[in-house]
Motif scaffolding. Sequence first.
Motif, PDB file in Angstrom:
ATOM      1  N   SER A  25       0.785  -1.207   0.136  1.00  0.00           N
ATOM      2  CA  SER A  25      -0.079  -0.028   0.114  1.00  0.00           C
ATOM      3  C   SER A  25       0.922   1.218  -0.056  1.00  0.00           C
ATOM      4  CB  SER A  25      -0.860   0.075   1.380  1.00  0.00           C
ATOM      5  OG  SER A  25      -1.573   0.871   1.119  1.00  0.00           O
ATOM      6  N   ASN A  26       0.300   2.383  -0.096  1.00  0.00           N
ATOM      7  CA  ASN A  26       1.165   3.636  -0.006  1.00  0.00           C
ATOM      8  C   ASN A  26       0.308   4.595   0.662  1.00  0.00           C
ATOM      9  OD1 ASN A  26      -0.290   5.656  -2.027  1.00  0.00           O
ATOM     10  ND2 ASN A  26       0.370   3.698  -3.288  1.00  0.00           N
ATOM     11  N   ILE A  27       1.010   5.569   1.185  1.00  0.00           N
ATOM     12  CA  ILE A  27       0.437   6.932   1.945  1.00  0.00           C
ATOM     13  C   ILE A  27       0.921   8.131   1.153  1.00  0.00           C
ATOM     14  CG2 ILE A  27       2.018   6.981   3.804  1.00  0.00           C
ATOM     15  CD1 ILE A  27      -1.448   8.012   4.356  1.00  0.00           C
ATOM     16  N   ILE A  30       1.381  14.438  -0.862  1.00  0.00           N
ATOM     17  CA  ILE A  30       0.445  15.244  -1.535  1.00  0.00           C
ATOM     18  C   ILE A  30      -0.626  14.517  -2.086  1.00  0.00           C
ATOM     19  CG2 ILE A  30       0.071  16.917  -3.538  1.00  0.00           C
ATOM     20  CD1 ILE A  30       2.075  18.314  -1.729  1.00  0.00           C
ATOM     21  N   LYS A  31      -1.942  14.629  -2.037  1.00  0.00           N
ATOM     22  CA  LYS A  31      -2.898  13.814  -2.096  1.00  0.00           C
ATOM     23  C   LYS A  31      -3.542  14.012  -3.658  1.00  0.00           C
ATOM     24  CE  LYS A  31      -3.354  12.793   2.209  1.00  0.00           C
ATOM     25  NZ  LYS A  31      -2.763  11.292   2.884  1.00  0.00           N
ATOM     26  N   TYR A  32      -3.850  12.896  -4.112  1.00  0.00           N
ATOM     27  CA  TYR A  32      -4.849  12.926  -5.318  1.00  0.00           C
ATOM     28  C   TYR A  32      -6.221  12.845  -4.991  1.00  0.00           C
ATOM     29  CZ  TYR A  32      -7.247   9.513  -8.450  1.00  0.00           C
ATOM     30  OH  TYR A  32      -8.192   9.011  -9.054  1.00  0.00           O
ATOM     31  N   TRP A  33      -6.837  13.836  -5.358  1.00  0.00           N
ATOM     32  CA  TRP A  33      -8.219  13.924  -5.025  1.00  0.00           C
ATOM     33  C   TRP A  33      -9.018  14.563  -5.932  1.00  0.00           C
ATOM     34  CZ3 TRP A  33     -10.694  10.190  -2.433  1.00  0.00           C
ATOM     35  CH2 TRP A  33     -11.902  10.365  -1.954  1.00  0.00           C
ATOM     36  N   GLY A  34      -9.848  13.893  -6.841  1.00  0.00           N
ATOM     37  CA  GLY A  34     -10.269  14.698  -8.199  1.00  0.00           C
ATOM     38  C   GLY A  34      -9.673  14.148  -9.332  1.00  0.00           C
ATOM     39  N   SER A 165      -6.956   1.520  -9.993  1.00  0.00           N
ATOM     40  CA  SER A 165      -7.244   2.378  -8.885  1.00  0.00           C
ATOM     41  C   SER A 165      -6.211   3.499  -9.015  1.00  0.00           C
ATOM     42  CB  SER A 165      -7.098   1.856  -7.621  1.00  0.00           C
ATOM     43  OG  SER A 165      -6.765   2.559  -6.634  1.00  0.00           O
ATOM     44  N   GLY A 166      -6.512   4.753  -9.083  1.00  0.00           N
ATOM     45  CA  GLY A 166      -5.400   5.558  -9.392  1.00  0.00           C
ATOM     46  C   GLY A 166      -4.125   5.598  -8.712  1.00  0.00           C
ATOM     47  N   SER A 167      -4.261   5.555  -7.147  1.00  0.00           N
ATOM     48  CA  SER A 167      -3.404   5.613  -6.221  1.00  0.00           C
ATOM     49  C   SER A 167      -2.195   4.233  -6.246  1.00  0.00           C
ATOM     50  CB  SER A 167      -3.890   5.742  -4.850  1.00  0.00           C
ATOM     51  OG  SER A 167      -4.780   4.523  -4.543  1.00  0.00           O
ATOM     52  N   GLY A 226     -16.226   9.855  -3.874  1.00  0.00           N
ATOM     53  CA  GLY A 226     -15.558  11.106  -3.529  1.00  0.00           C
ATOM     54  C   GLY A 226     -14.850  11.963  -4.612  1.00  0.00           C
ATOM     55  N   HIS A 227     -14.401  11.129  -5.415  1.00  0.00           N
ATOM     56  CA  HIS A 227     -13.426  11.861  -6.574  1.00  0.00           C
ATOM     57  C   HIS A 227     -14.588  12.472  -7.348  1.00  0.00           C
ATOM     58  CE1 HIS A 227      -9.472  10.207  -6.035  1.00  0.00           C
ATOM     59  NE2 HIS A 227     -10.107   9.145  -5.998  1.00  0.00           N
ATOM     60  N   GLY A 228     -15.604  11.990  -7.626  1.00  0.00           N
ATOM     61  CA  GLY A 228     -16.877  12.405  -8.412  1.00  0.00           C
ATOM     62  C   GLY A 228     -17.296  13.412  -7.863  1.00  0.00           C
TER      63      GLY A 228
HETATM   64  O1  PMV Z   1      -6.804   5.348  -5.798  1.00  0.00           O
HETATM   65  P1  PMV Z   1      -8.144   5.823  -5.192  1.00  0.00           P
HETATM   66  O2  PMV Z   1      -9.275   6.100  -6.274  1.00  0.00           O
HETATM   67  O3  PMV Z   1      -8.993   4.868  -4.112  1.00  0.00           O
HETATM   68  O4  PMV Z   1      -8.174   7.267  -4.574  1.00  0.00           O
HETATM   69  C1  PMV Z   1      -7.327   7.439  -3.272  1.00  0.00           C
HETATM   70  C2  PMV Z   1      -6.956   8.774  -3.022  1.00  0.00           C
HETATM   71  C3  PMV Z   1      -6.190   8.867  -1.598  1.00  0.00           C
HETATM   72  O5  PMV Z   1      -5.954   7.733  -0.954  1.00  0.00           O
HETATM   73  C4  PMV Z   1      -7.299   9.679  -0.533  1.00  0.00           C
HETATM   74  C5  PMV Z   1      -5.069  10.120  -1.889  1.00  0.00           C
HETATM   75  C6  PMV Z   1      -3.919   9.424  -2.635  1.00  0.00           C
HETATM   76  O6  PMV Z   1      -3.460  10.009  -3.381  1.00  0.00           O
HETATM   77  O7  PMV Z   1      -3.504   8.269  -2.378  1.00  0.00           O
END
Ligand code: PMV
Length: 365
Positions: A25-27, A30-34, A165-167, A226-228
């Motif tokens: 997994s990763n943390i 800088i967050k990706y949101w949108g 999944s983007g992240s 949430g992204h939506g």
């Molecule tokens: O990868 P997704 O679509 O589950 O988006 C996760 C986004 C965050 O975890 C909240 C932030 C990030 O950049 O990982």
Amino acid sequence: MFDNPSLLIASGETPTGQINWKSPSNIAIIKYWGKYGVQYPRNPSISFTLENAFTQTVLDYEPKTDQGEGISLDFAFHGEENEAFRVKMVKFLESIRPIFPFLNQLHLKVRSGNSFPHSAGIASSASSMSALALCLCTLEDELFQTLQEDELFDKKASYVARLGSGSACRSIYGGMAAWGETEAIIGASNDFAVPFMDEMHDIYKNFHDDILIASQSEKSVSSRAGHGLMEGNAYAAPRYQQANDRMKTLVEVLKNGDVETFGAIAENEALTLHALMMTSEPSYVLMRPNSLKMIELIRDFRQETKHPIYFSLDAGPNLHLLYPETVIHEVRPFIEEQLVPLCEEEMWISDWVGEGPEQLEEVGE
Ligand code: PMV
């Protein structure tokens, strides 16, 4: 970008085999949101890849007996068939057939499991989608020897993981990885993540990220939803600008080891992510009372001791505690005495920056 109609198994060939990957997994700092289009990010992001929170995925493949057009898949999660996950995975595999057309020709058996308790409320899409993407790229390479170069293999695995999944695209690389176009990092792309290990100051190379489980409950609003909701959020445009600007500052700080500025950005990013949720329409709150109590305790402890210890949050109630290895002996008693009692069933996971995914030996049936 990676569509390749020539990746078809020649008639008469009957490939069988097994592929086994574990991926972490990763943390995000800088967050990706949108997002927009097919899983493209509205802003650049960068994350630490973890070590102990991972998914292990075993893919067995054999020729398909029924030559129909669909994906043929058996799926088990932690040893048990899981129809809901299977349907989701079939849909994903169908969507990536232009990249891996041979998927139509095989029967696949996927077995997957997480290192962390299923009930912990930890998002597993980054580790599970990256593990699957790595299995699929290894499968392509076993069948066609088309991904022999490590750099190309990783790029394609990251690209495919992003589609799931983007992240997840950032989990392909150990240390840190960045995703999304930014002037701050040469070669950064919206299509896949790039590694950020070499330029990172030593202090971050073994940074800790302990995960404190404030609540094990399922999220009330999924990341996808949430992204939506960012599309109608009044703060969306300034947020994307902020993330772009911050990326430049953070990259400097990651190179020069200024942990204080790093921590200030990490905490503000976590709270900004949750503020965006609270200002979405409809709005929602994923933090729990104990998430806030822990945040206060962390800030108090930092103020009193001057130790560099900071928090982050994913899209959920659990706290990620970020600190350098140098203060572990001071931080551990604080965690155990003050924070663990606030965790649901006293559950927490000790984790740190990891080296990235690992291909494992074959296992039995
Ligand atoms: O990868 P997704 O679509 O589950 O988006 C996760 C986004 C965050 O975890 C909240 C932030 C990030 O950049 O990982």
